[in-house]
Design a protein around this motif. Structure first.
Motif: not given
Length: 334
Positions: A282-284, A274-280, A211-218, A148-151
């Motif tokens: 904003g997971v980089a 899940s890969r499609e969900l990650q796009k929405t 697990f509804k990990l909506n805090m994941i960004k990278h 959830s922090k950085q690339p």
């Protein structure tokens, strides 16, 4: 005068015996909509269909044990059917680590079916899962670094963060790589990440949705995955041994590769969703750089030597040849 009542009683008893049904208690330590629970239910539905209703599952509303205790729970009869991650009890299983190495492949189905083939041929005769009736073995999809922090593109990037991991080979690899990791079961991930106790987690794609990990960004990927996780799907042996020969044959028919494909196909499907969900979300998504991949390969080579020695000590003949056979088998699976 007494003959008719006696015949009637015998008829009733015969009818009762004919309609007797074996009910298996099935336990899951993830939610009912998780692919593991859904796959277990699909197998149970197949069991009922193939036995013409003679056998069925009672899927419990709550797990009889936490994930690390599930193997013993099935062994001891607290549940008749369940599954667990072999690596949740470090040091207990050696052969299963074969299915947890990096770079094995990009499909849960392919690695699972190949693993089942190798397990039946090489590992089952050596009895490492003694105490339970093994229905099947399987793996999840390729392991990814999420945070959830950085690339995270380099090894140096990864060593700056704190990660939850699930055990098995990735636990040993993480130590050699210098990662800051904590061994915790998958269901603990949301709390660990949402409270900031951990910065990220090592997971297959599926888990971000499950697990509804909506805090994941990278997300950081590796060719063929950074790791895999070995699972065993199992039944209480006393329950199996009490079955008729006819019903044992049904269980055996839908075990092995049949069961493995149910789990593997289900996992590939939810990985893709899940890969499609990650796009929405904003997971980089990036791939680890070449130096990072090479560093993993170098450390893993040490672990494979260590695994081969441990497996040989437990009776496996030519472990390195078995590993080569496993990798070749993955490429054959359709």
């Amino acid at each position: 005068m007494k003959l008719i009542p006696l015949l009637a009683t015998a008829t009733l008893l015969s009818a009762g015996a004919a309609s007797a049904q074996t009910v298996f208690t099935a336990s899951s330590w993830v939610g009912p909509t998780h692919t593991l629970s859904m796959a277990q239910k699909s197998w149970c539905d197949l069991l009922e269909k193939e036995s013409a209703g003679r056998m069925k599952c009672n899927i419990l509303p709550k797990s009889v044990a936490a994930a690390p205790g599930t193997f013993d729970a099935v062994r001891d009869g607290l549940a008749d059917i369940s599954y667990t991650v072999d690596g949740y009890t470090p040091g207990r299983f050696v052969f299963t680590q074969l299915a947890e190495f990096p770079f094995l492949g990009d499909s849960a189905l392919a690695t699972s079916v190949a693993y089942q083939h190798l397990y039946a041929k090489h590992f089952a005769p050596l009895g490492e899962h003694r105490g339970v009736k093994v229905l099947a073995v399987f793996t999840h999809g390729p392991g990814i670094i999420f945070n959830s922090k950085q690339p995270v593109k380099t090894l140096d990037d990864a060593t700056k963060l704190k990660f939850r991991i699930g055990g098995g080979n990735i636990n040993e690899l993480s130590k050699l790589m210098g990662f800051n990791t904590t061994l915790k079961p998958a269901p603990d991930s949301f709390e660990l990440l949402s409270t900031g106790v951990m910065d990220g987690t090592f997971f297959p794609d599926e888990s971000i949705a499950s697990f509804k990990l909506n805090m994941i960004k990278h997300a950081t990927t590796f060719p063929g995955g950074l790791y895999n996780t070995s699972f065993v799907f199992m039944m209480n042996p006393a329950k199996y041994n009490a079955l008729s020969a006819q019903d044992k044959a049904v269980v055996d028919k839908i075990s092995g590769e049949v069961a493995t494909r149910i789990f593997g196909e289900g996992w590939d499907k939810v990985d893709a969703a899940s890969r499609e969900l990650q796009k929405t979300q904003g997971v980089a998504r990036i791939q680890a750089d070449d130096s990072f991949i090479k560093a993993v390969a170098a450390k893993q080579a040490e672990l494979e030597d260590k695994w081969a020695a441990a497996a040989a000590a437990k009776g496996l003949k030519d472990p390195k040849a078995v590993l080569a056979e496993f990798r070749a088998e993955i490429k054959k699976v359709k």
